[in-house]
Design a protein around this motif. Structure first.
Motif, mmCIF file in Angstrom:
data_model
loop_
_atom_site.group_PDB
_atom_site.id
_atom_site.type_symbol
_atom_site.label_atom_id
_atom_site.label_comp_id
_atom_site.label_asym_id
_atom_site.label_seq_id
_atom_site.Cartn_x
_atom_site.Cartn_y
_atom_site.Cartn_z
ATOM 1 N N GLY A 7 44.612 44.843 58.278
ATOM 2 C CA GLY A 7 45.125 46.074 57.754
ATOM 3 C C GLY A 7 46.001 46.068 56.564
ATOM 4 O O GLY A 7 45.448 47.019 55.614
ATOM 5 N N ASN A 8 46.779 45.264 56.536
ATOM 6 C CA ASN A 8 47.377 44.910 54.956
ATOM 7 C C ASN A 8 46.340 44.923 53.787
ATOM 8 O O ASN A 8 46.383 45.506 52.799
ATOM 9 N N LEU A 9 44.920 43.961 54.119
ATOM 10 C CA LEU A 9 44.026 43.868 53.068
ATOM 11 C C LEU A 9 43.193 45.165 53.042
ATOM 12 O O LEU A 9 43.128 45.678 51.633
ATOM 13 N N ALA A 10 43.014 45.723 53.891
ATOM 14 C CA ALA A 10 42.373 47.113 53.767
ATOM 15 C C ALA A 10 43.176 48.308 52.878
ATOM 16 O O ALA A 10 42.595 48.763 52.017
ATOM 17 N N GLY A 11 44.327 48.250 52.888
ATOM 18 C CA GLY A 11 45.141 49.218 52.499
ATOM 19 C C GLY A 11 45.458 48.495 50.868
ATOM 20 O O GLY A 11 45.360 49.589 49.965
ATOM 21 N N SER A 12 45.601 47.318 50.523
ATOM 22 C CA SER A 12 45.786 46.727 49.525
ATOM 23 C C SER A 12 44.453 47.308 48.583
ATOM 24 O O SER A 12 44.375 47.520 47.298
ATOM 25 N N LEU A 13 43.291 46.804 49.444
ATOM 26 C CA LEU A 13 41.923 46.951 48.630
ATOM 27 C C LEU A 13 41.717 48.484 48.359
ATOM 28 O O LEU A 13 40.983 48.955 47.252
ATOM 29 N N THR A 14 42.307 49.304 49.074
ATOM 30 C CA THR A 14 42.125 50.898 48.803
ATOM 31 C C THR A 14 42.746 51.161 47.419
ATOM 32 O O THR A 14 42.197 51.955 46.559
ATOM 33 N N VAL A 15 43.984 50.807 47.371
ATOM 34 C CA VAL A 15 44.868 51.157 46.155
ATOM 35 C C VAL A 15 44.348 50.309 45.133
ATOM 36 O O VAL A 15 44.364 50.927 43.876
ATOM 37 N N ALA A 16 43.835 49.032 45.178
ATOM 38 C CA ALA A 16 43.370 48.568 43.981
ATOM 39 C C ALA A 16 42.121 49.242 43.296
ATOM 40 O O ALA A 16 41.931 49.331 42.156
ATOM 41 N N LEU A 17 41.319 49.783 44.307
ATOM 42 C CA LEU A 17 40.126 50.380 43.775
ATOM 43 C C LEU A 17 40.638 51.892 43.090
ATOM 44 O O LEU A 17 40.115 51.931 41.831
#
Length: 282
Positions: free
Chosen positions: A111-121
């Motif tokens: 979950g943390n990875l998915a949220g972080s990747l969303t904001v990174a994009l």
């Protein structure tokens, strides 16, 4: 009084760890996703402030806003569950098993990875007008920090890996102290003040936080950073996760549990009014 004593807040920590084990998969992932996204936005904010002011301390002073918000909203970071969830296992809470602890960690990581990747994009799109122009100064900084904190460690070999690991330990020593600090007060202001201080320390000192790095390094790759996904995983994320686990569990969770939940036997003291005979050497 809004202050909660150590014995009381350690009991709260164990209860919180137990509760997280039994939260549904859906809710665990959603809460972890939102935590990763909010922390990533706070990191992007801190980077922007640092670049525009030229003062890293200003960015460090402001980045705790994301951490405070996500914990007040009941979301979960990997750094926090590394500290809290094992305490329920150590305390032998009914139904808590090693497998359920590992399940919680795995779901929170995803979950943390998915949220972080969303904001990174999203940030990469903003900083490049949807990849139609070169990154601005903030984007260039993100690419540069990704290289310096991956291949920069690799250049030093085993010494670099040890340094990275220790920075991960120190990071979650501070971040998990912030997690615990949220339980030492029953007021919102008290919780925020308690959380703010250790997060400021971790960010300004440049320690390695696994979830923050889930944003910084993917964003850096999208913005042209001179490092690879393998560099990121081997020379940052994996050692950082291990260091965060050790820092949070050993230096915060177990230390508090040992001295406030499973205290040692008190020493005998003289009865009031009784004199204590002492031998005096002639």
């Amino acid at each position: 009084m809004s202050y909660v004593t150590p014995a009381e807040f350690v009991a709260k920590m164990i209860d919180a760890g137990e509760a997280k084990v039994f939260i549904s998969t859906r809710d665990t992932v959603i809460r972890a996703y939102m935590a990763g996204a909010i922390l990533a936005l706070a990191a992007a904010f801190a980077v922007t402030v640092t670049v525009e002011t030229g003062q890293p301390l200003v960015g460090a002073l402001l980045v705790p806003v994301g951490f405070c918000l996500l914990y007040l909203l009941g979301f979960d970071l990997l750094a926090g569950v590394f500290t809290l969830v094992p305490l329920a296992l150590i305390d032998r809470r009914p139904g808590v098993r090693l497998g359920s602890v590992l399940r919680n960690w795995g779901l929170v990581f995803v979950g943390n990875l998915a949220g972080s990747l969303t904001v990174a994009l999203m940030m990469a799109v903003i900083l490049t007008f949807a990849f139609s122009v070169d990154p601005n100064e903030v984007g260039q900084w993100l690419g540069a920090i990704g290289a310096s904190r991956t291949v920069g460690y690799a250049d030093h070999g085993a010494a670099g890996m040890l340094t990275l690991f220790i920075r991960g330990v120190l990071c979650n020593w501070m971040v998990s102290t912030g997690v615990v600090a949220a339980t030492i007060s029953t007021s919102v202001s008290g919780k925020v003040i308690g959380m703010w201080m250790p997060i400021l320390v971790f960010f300004y000192m440049g320690f390695e936080h696994s979830v923050v790095n889930m944003f910084l390094f993917p964003a850096g790759l999208m913005l042209g950073g001179d490092f690879s996904i393998a560099d990121y995983l081997v020379w940052n994320e994996i050692p950082t996760v291990v260091g965060n686990l050790v820092g949070g569990l050993v230096f915060v969770g177990l230390a508090l549990y040992a001295t406030h939940a499973r205290t040692g036997a008190t020493r005998n003291r003289p009865h009031p009014g009784k004199s204590v005979n002492r031998k005096v050497n002639a």
